[in-house]
Design a protein around this motif. Structure first.
Motif, PDB file in Angstrom:
ATOM      1  N   TYR A  74      29.232  47.130  41.227  1.00 19.89           N
ATOM      2  CA  TYR A  74      30.534  46.989  40.537  1.00 19.89           C
ATOM      3  C   TYR A  74      31.340  45.906  41.296  1.00 19.89           C
ATOM      4  N   GLU A  80      35.662  44.863  42.221  1.00 17.81           N
ATOM      5  CA  GLU A  80      36.909  45.364  41.994  1.00 17.81           C
ATOM      6  C   GLU A  80      37.691  43.820  42.015  1.00 17.81           C
ATOM      7  N   SER A 131      41.231  42.317  42.281  1.00 20.22           N
ATOM      8  CA  SER A 131      42.712  42.863  42.454  1.00 20.22           C
ATOM      9  C   SER A 131      43.794  41.791  41.934  1.00 20.22           C
ATOM     10  N   GLN A 171      38.210  47.060  37.253  1.00 17.84           N
ATOM     11  CA  GLN A 171      36.682  47.157  38.028  1.00 17.84           C
ATOM     12  C   GLN A 171      35.557  46.701  36.713  1.00 17.84           C
TER      13      GLN A 171
END
Length: 299
Positions: free
Chosen positions: A36, A38, A40, A73
């Motif tokens: 995965y 992420e 931000s 995500q």
């Protein structure tokens, strides 16, 4: 004689050491690996993953995989055990992330507003690469953006709808007759077709927006600077996008159409004077129905 302002544009490439992207892996009940990412930030990133020294794992996208990661995500990879009966596995990888979506289709016919408030008279001039100054002759003709000059300091505005993707606004440039400074303040916008607009030479502390804000054509961004430069009051504007060649994703500067005094889109090839206007049809052009209702309540 064509007048040009010398400038070099540098774009930073994120790596796994400094990236706004974080990768993590999980193992399912069968020992397969799920990857995965992420994100931000408020804009998509293109992430290149390099798998190496794998043991008993086969990645679904090959040993080098490029994924576009929107904010939040995102699943970016699955690695299946090549021998399910063998319990041990080993995963080793590195990655590089770059702001933007390399798959986006640029609208080459889009007309950008000059990045100053309506009514200001500007002179737009193509810039040349700083390598030419260092070598003492013009040998690098790559496009590096426009110099936008004006008589007095002014409000700098958005040239089209976009998300504020990055900014630096606290640097005070010292000296007089400044020629070039790599630490100039800037605000960068990310547009819906994958194009970035970076506007540089801004007054420190003058930002009227923050990262993550959505802005529309003509919306104020900051105040101009450059009074202590040899060129006087000005900003520098450059558009860029991601491009993919083989397994590599890089960022390139692109020329765009600027709205001229006659209301038509023009490519700036030489010093050109423009009286800036912000016509309503361009302001609302990329707005959603909800945004139009908010901007024009009678629609």
């Amino acid at each position: 004689m064509k007048l040009r302002l010398l400038i070099f544009t540098l774009f930073l490439v994120s790596s796994n050491a400094y990236s706004q992207i974080a990768l993590k892996s999980e193992r399912d009940a069968d020992g397969n690996v799920i990857m995965y990412a992420e994100n931000s930030t408020p804009i998509p990133y293109s992430v290149t993953i390099y798998y190496k020294n794998l043991q008993n794992l086969i990645p679904d996208g090959g040993m080098t995989t490029i994924k576009v990661v929107p904010p939040g995500q995102t699943l970016v990879g699955k690695l299946k055990k090549s021998n399910p009966s063998q319990s041990s596995t080993n995963l080793n990888y590195s990655f590089i992330s770059r702001p933007g979506d390399y798959r986006a289709k640029t609208n080459d016919n889009f007309i950008y507003l000059p990045p100053v408030k309506s009514g200001v008279v500007i002179k737009a001039t193509p810039m040349t690469h700083i390598e030419n100054a260092l070598r003492g002759e013009e040998v690098n003709d790559s496009y590096v953006g426009l110099s936008i000059t004006f008589e007095e300091p002014t409000i700098i505005s958005a040239p089209r709808k976009g998300i504020v993707s990055d900014m630096k606004i606290n640097e005070k440039i010292e000296g007089n007759n400044v020629y070039f400074n790599a630490i100039d303040n800037f605000i960068e916008l990310y547009h819906g077709d994958g194009v970035f607009t970076r506007i540089k030479v801004l007054k420190p502390g003058s930002a009227m927006v923050k990262v993550g804000d959505t802005v529309f054509p003509g919306d104020p961004l900051a105040e101009s600077a450059g009074e202590n430069y040899g060129a006087g009051s000005h900003v520098r504007m450059v558009q860029s996008r991601l491009v993919k060649s083989g397994e590599e994703v890089t960022r390139e500067n692109i020329e765009v159409l600027l709205r001229g005094s006659e209301g038509k889109g023009i490519q700036i090839k030489e010093r050109t004077e423009i009286t800036v206007e912000h016509p309503e049809e361009l302001i609302i052009l990329e707005m959603t129905k909800k945004e139009k209702k908010k901007h024009l309540p009678n629609i």
